[in-house]
Write a protein that holds these residues in place. Structure first.
Motif, PDB file in Angstrom:
ATOM      1  N   ASP A  57       0.948  -1.708  -0.124  1.00 33.27           N
ATOM      2  CA  ASP A  57       0.035   0.258  -0.090  1.00 33.27           C
ATOM      3  C   ASP A  57       0.742   0.918  -0.117  1.00 33.27           C
ATOM      4  OD1 ASP A  57      -1.603   2.001   0.524  1.00 33.27           O
ATOM      5  OD2 ASP A  57      -2.326   0.837   2.250  1.00 33.27           O
ATOM      6  N   GLY A  58       0.828   1.841  -1.490  1.00 30.73           N
ATOM      7  CA  GLY A  58       1.789   2.960  -0.961  1.00 30.73           C
ATOM      8  C   GLY A  58       1.203   4.286  -1.747  1.00 30.73           C
ATOM      9  N   SER A  59      -0.180   4.002  -1.245  1.00 33.49           N
ATOM     10  CA  SER A  59      -0.725   5.451  -0.898  1.00 33.49           C
ATOM     11  C   SER A  59      -0.746   6.013   0.264  1.00 33.49           C
ATOM     12  CB  SER A  59      -2.861   4.713  -0.988  1.00 33.49           C
ATOM     13  OG  SER A  59      -2.665   4.466   0.032  1.00 33.49           O
ATOM     14  N   TYR A  60       0.381   6.663   0.915  1.00 31.47           N
ATOM     15  CA  TYR A  60      -0.152   7.260   2.140  1.00 31.47           C
ATOM     16  C   TYR A  60       1.109   8.375   1.343  1.00 31.47           C
ATOM     17  CZ  TYR A  60       4.110   4.575   2.694  1.00 31.47           C
ATOM     18  OH  TYR A  60       5.568   3.897   2.246  1.00 31.47           O
ATOM     19  N   ALA A  61       1.488   9.294   2.161  1.00 30.67           N
ATOM     20  CA  ALA A  61       2.120  10.811   1.677  1.00 30.67           C
ATOM     21  C   ALA A  61       3.195  10.335   2.266  1.00 30.67           C
ATOM     22  CB  ALA A  61       1.614  12.163   1.810  1.00 30.67           C
ATOM     23  N   VAL A  62       3.192  10.194   3.973  1.00 28.74           N
ATOM     24  CA  VAL A  62       4.582   9.926   5.166  1.00 28.74           C
ATOM     25  C   VAL A  62       4.210   8.795   5.605  1.00 28.74           C
ATOM     26  CG1 VAL A  62       5.814  11.908   6.783  1.00 28.74           C
ATOM     27  CG2 VAL A  62       5.025  12.575   4.631  1.00 28.74           C
ATOM     28  N   SER A  63       5.627   8.598   6.186  1.00 33.75           N
ATOM     29  CA  SER A  63       5.771   7.231   6.624  1.00 33.75           C
ATOM     30  C   SER A  63       6.014   7.567   7.729  1.00 33.75           C
ATOM     31  CB  SER A  63       6.582   5.978   6.599  1.00 33.75           C
ATOM     32  OG  SER A  63       7.013   5.357   7.053  1.00 33.75           O
ATOM     33  N   TRP A  64       5.634   7.566   9.359  1.00 41.22           N
ATOM     34  CA  TRP A  64       6.943   8.313  10.784  1.00 41.22           C
ATOM     35  C   TRP A  64       7.324   6.816  11.159  1.00 41.22           C
ATOM     36  CZ3 TRP A  64       9.698  11.494  13.032  1.00 41.22           C
ATOM     37  CH2 TRP A  64       9.013  12.243  14.536  1.00 41.22           C
ATOM     38  N   CYS A  65       8.038   6.577  11.534  1.00 41.49           N
ATOM     39  CA  CYS A  65       8.545   5.619  12.355  1.00 41.49           C
ATOM     40  C   CYS A  65       9.241   5.569  13.725  1.00 41.49           C
ATOM     41  CB  CYS A  65       9.244   4.787  11.619  1.00 41.49           C
ATOM     42  SG  CYS A  65       9.243   2.457  12.484  1.00 41.49           S
ATOM     43  N   LEU A  66       8.707   4.823  14.776  1.00 44.44           N
ATOM     44  CA  LEU A  66       9.370   5.781  16.249  1.00 44.44           C
ATOM     45  C   LEU A  66       9.929   4.270  16.922  1.00 44.44           C
ATOM     46  CD1 LEU A  66       7.403   8.637  17.276  1.00 44.44           C
ATOM     47  CD2 LEU A  66       9.294   8.680  15.916  1.00 44.44           C
ATOM     48  N   PHE A  67      11.156   4.007  17.836  1.00 49.30           N
ATOM     49  CA  PHE A  67      11.877   3.117  18.831  1.00 49.30           C
ATOM     50  C   PHE A  67      11.615   3.978  19.333  1.00 49.30           C
ATOM     51  CE2 PHE A  67      12.397   2.562  14.230  1.00 49.30           C
ATOM     52  CZ  PHE A  67      12.420   0.511  13.605  1.00 49.30           C
ATOM     53  N   PHE A  68      10.817   3.079  20.501  1.00 54.13           N
ATOM     54  CA  PHE A  68      11.468   3.048  21.839  1.00 54.13           C
ATOM     55  C   PHE A  68      11.591   2.268  22.978  1.00 54.13           C
ATOM     56  CE2 PHE A  68       7.823   6.004  19.838  1.00 54.13           C
ATOM     57  CZ  PHE A  68       7.755   7.239  20.039  1.00 54.13           C
ATOM     58  N   ALA A  69      12.145   2.623  23.745  1.00 54.81           N
ATOM     59  CA  ALA A  69      12.542   1.185  24.942  1.00 54.81           C
ATOM     60  C   ALA A  69      11.547   0.578  25.552  1.00 54.81           C
ATOM     61  CB  ALA A  69      13.597   2.372  25.938  1.00 54.81           C
ATOM     62  N   ASN A  70      10.795   0.747  25.640  1.00 53.92           N
ATOM     63  CA  ASN A  70       9.168   0.063  26.294  1.00 53.92           C
ATOM     64  C   ASN A  70       7.982   0.760  26.330  1.00 53.92           C
ATOM     65  OD1 ASN A  70       8.772   2.227  28.381  1.00 53.92           O
ATOM     66  ND2 ASN A  70      11.294   1.198  28.844  1.00 53.92           N
ATOM     67  N   LYS A  71       6.927   0.688  26.338  1.00 55.88           N
ATOM     68  CA  LYS A  71       5.658   0.945  25.934  1.00 55.88           C
ATOM     69  C   LYS A  71       5.561   2.552  27.287  1.00 55.88           C
ATOM     70  CE  LYS A  71       0.496  -0.570  26.162  1.00 55.88           C
ATOM     71  NZ  LYS A  71       0.526   0.943  27.188  1.00 55.88           N
ATOM     72  N   VAL A  72       6.399   2.031  28.174  1.00 59.03           N
ATOM     73  CA  VAL A  72       6.047   3.571  29.324  1.00 59.03           C
ATOM     74  C   VAL A  72       6.394   4.582  27.893  1.00 59.03           C
ATOM     75  CG1 VAL A  72       7.039   4.279  31.505  1.00 59.03           C
ATOM     76  CG2 VAL A  72       6.063   1.554  30.406  1.00 59.03           C
ATOM     77  N   ASP A  73       7.217   4.494  27.567  1.00 57.22           N
ATOM     78  CA  ASP A  73       8.721   5.848  26.614  1.00 57.22           C
ATOM     79  C   ASP A  73       6.890   6.146  25.692  1.00 57.22           C
ATOM     80  OD1 ASP A  73      10.947   5.577  28.787  1.00 57.22           O
ATOM     81  OD2 ASP A  73      12.406   4.903  27.325  1.00 57.22           O
ATOM     82  N   GLN A  74       6.991   4.970  24.964  1.00 61.91           N
ATOM     83  CA  GLN A  74       5.543   5.699  24.057  1.00 61.91           C
ATOM     84  C   GLN A  74       4.616   5.932  25.125  1.00 61.91           C
ATOM     85  OE1 GLN A  74       2.706   4.878  21.536  1.00 61.91           O
ATOM     86  NE2 GLN A  74       2.613   4.292  23.336  1.00 61.91           N
ATOM     87  N   ASP A  75       4.049   5.471  25.542  1.00 61.71           N
ATOM     88  CA  ASP A  75       2.679   6.115  26.819  1.00 61.71           C
ATOM     89  C   ASP A  75       3.561   7.989  26.629  1.00 61.71           C
ATOM     90  OD1 ASP A  75       1.638   4.000  26.172  1.00 61.71           O
ATOM     91  OD2 ASP A  75       1.575   3.354  28.378  1.00 61.71           O
ATOM     92  N   ALA A  76       4.758   7.840  27.326  1.00 71.08           N
ATOM     93  CA  ALA A  76       5.049   9.546  28.008  1.00 71.08           C
ATOM     94  C   ALA A  76       4.843  10.471  26.130  1.00 71.08           C
ATOM     95  CB  ALA A  76       6.475   9.442  28.034  1.00 71.08           C
ATOM     96  N   TYR A  77       5.401  10.085  25.225  1.00 71.97           N
ATOM     97  CA  TYR A  77       5.443  10.566  24.367  1.00 71.97           C
ATOM     98  C   TYR A  77       4.341  10.930  23.897  1.00 71.97           C
ATOM     99  CZ  TYR A  77       5.574  10.749  18.907  1.00 71.97           C
ATOM    100  OH  TYR A  77       4.687  11.274  17.979  1.00 71.97           O
ATOM    101  N   GLN A  78       3.363   9.852  23.757  1.00 68.23           N
ATOM    102  CA  GLN A  78       1.907  10.461  23.428  1.00 68.23           C
ATOM    103  C   GLN A  78       1.620  11.955  23.998  1.00 68.23           C
ATOM    104  OE1 GLN A  78       0.574   9.196  20.889  1.00 68.23           O
ATOM    105  NE2 GLN A  78       1.812   7.779  20.630  1.00 68.23           N
ATOM    106  N   THR A  79       1.487  11.904  25.380  1.00 70.16           N
ATOM    107  CA  THR A  79       0.971  12.913  26.191  1.00 70.16           C
ATOM    108  C   THR A  79       2.650  14.397  25.778  1.00 70.16           C
ATOM    109  OG1 THR A  79       1.775  11.952  27.902  1.00 70.16           O
ATOM    110  CG2 THR A  79      -0.150  12.219  27.330  1.00 70.16           C
ATOM    111  N   ASP A  80       3.270  13.845  26.287  1.00 73.55           N
ATOM    112  CA  ASP A  80       4.444  15.083  25.810  1.00 73.55           C
ATOM    113  C   ASP A  80       3.650  16.089  24.856  1.00 73.55           C
ATOM    114  OD1 ASP A  80       6.535  16.152  24.728  1.00 73.55           O
ATOM    115  OD2 ASP A  80       7.857  15.316  25.189  1.00 73.55           O
ATOM    116  N   ALA A  81       4.214  17.585  25.325  1.00 71.54           N
ATOM    117  CA  ALA A  81       3.666  18.975  25.145  1.00 71.54           C
ATOM    118  C   ALA A  81       4.288  18.848  23.437  1.00 71.54           C
ATOM    119  CB  ALA A  81       4.884  20.387  26.006  1.00 71.54           C
TER     120      ALA A  81
END
Length: 105
Positions: A57-81
């Motif tokens: 599926d190449g219909s998207y415009a931009v891909s944003w791939c992030l690597f976190f140490a764990n779910k806790v860090d990803q959860d913190a990212y979600q609420t980061d200012a």
């Protein structure tokens, strides 16, 4: 090289104005600012590759791939200012977002 013990957060964006190079540049600029979030270990900003198979599926415009140490860090990212500011200032650019999160098998 296999990566172990990471939380991968992969986001695909479809632009409202798919043919707008300005909107594309604005979205990429917003993502580049977002890379300053301290919980992000690695990131990749991409566009569809020049490949063509039934399963791609190449219909998207931009891909944003992030690597976190764990779910806790990803959860913190979600609420980061910075992340919330990105959403507030860039959400007018897209009409669809799809997210795939994954962890080790």
């Amino acid at each position: 090289m296999q990566m172990k013990n990471v939380f991968i957060h992969h986001v695909y964006f479809w632009l409202k104005n798919a043919d707008s190079s300005e909107d594309l540049a604005d979205l990429v600029a917003g993502l580049e600012k977002l890379t300053a979030c301290t919980t992000i270990q690695q990131y990749h900003i991409g566009k569809p590759a020049a490949t063509s198979r039934d399963v791609i599926d190449g219909s998207y415009a931009v891909s944003w791939c992030l690597f976190f140490a764990n779910k806790v860090d990803q959860d913190a990212y979600q609420t980061d200012a910075m992340h919330l500011h990105f959403i507030d200032t860039c959400q007018h650019l897209w009409n669809k977002v799809v997210v795939y999160d994954s962890v080790d098998v």
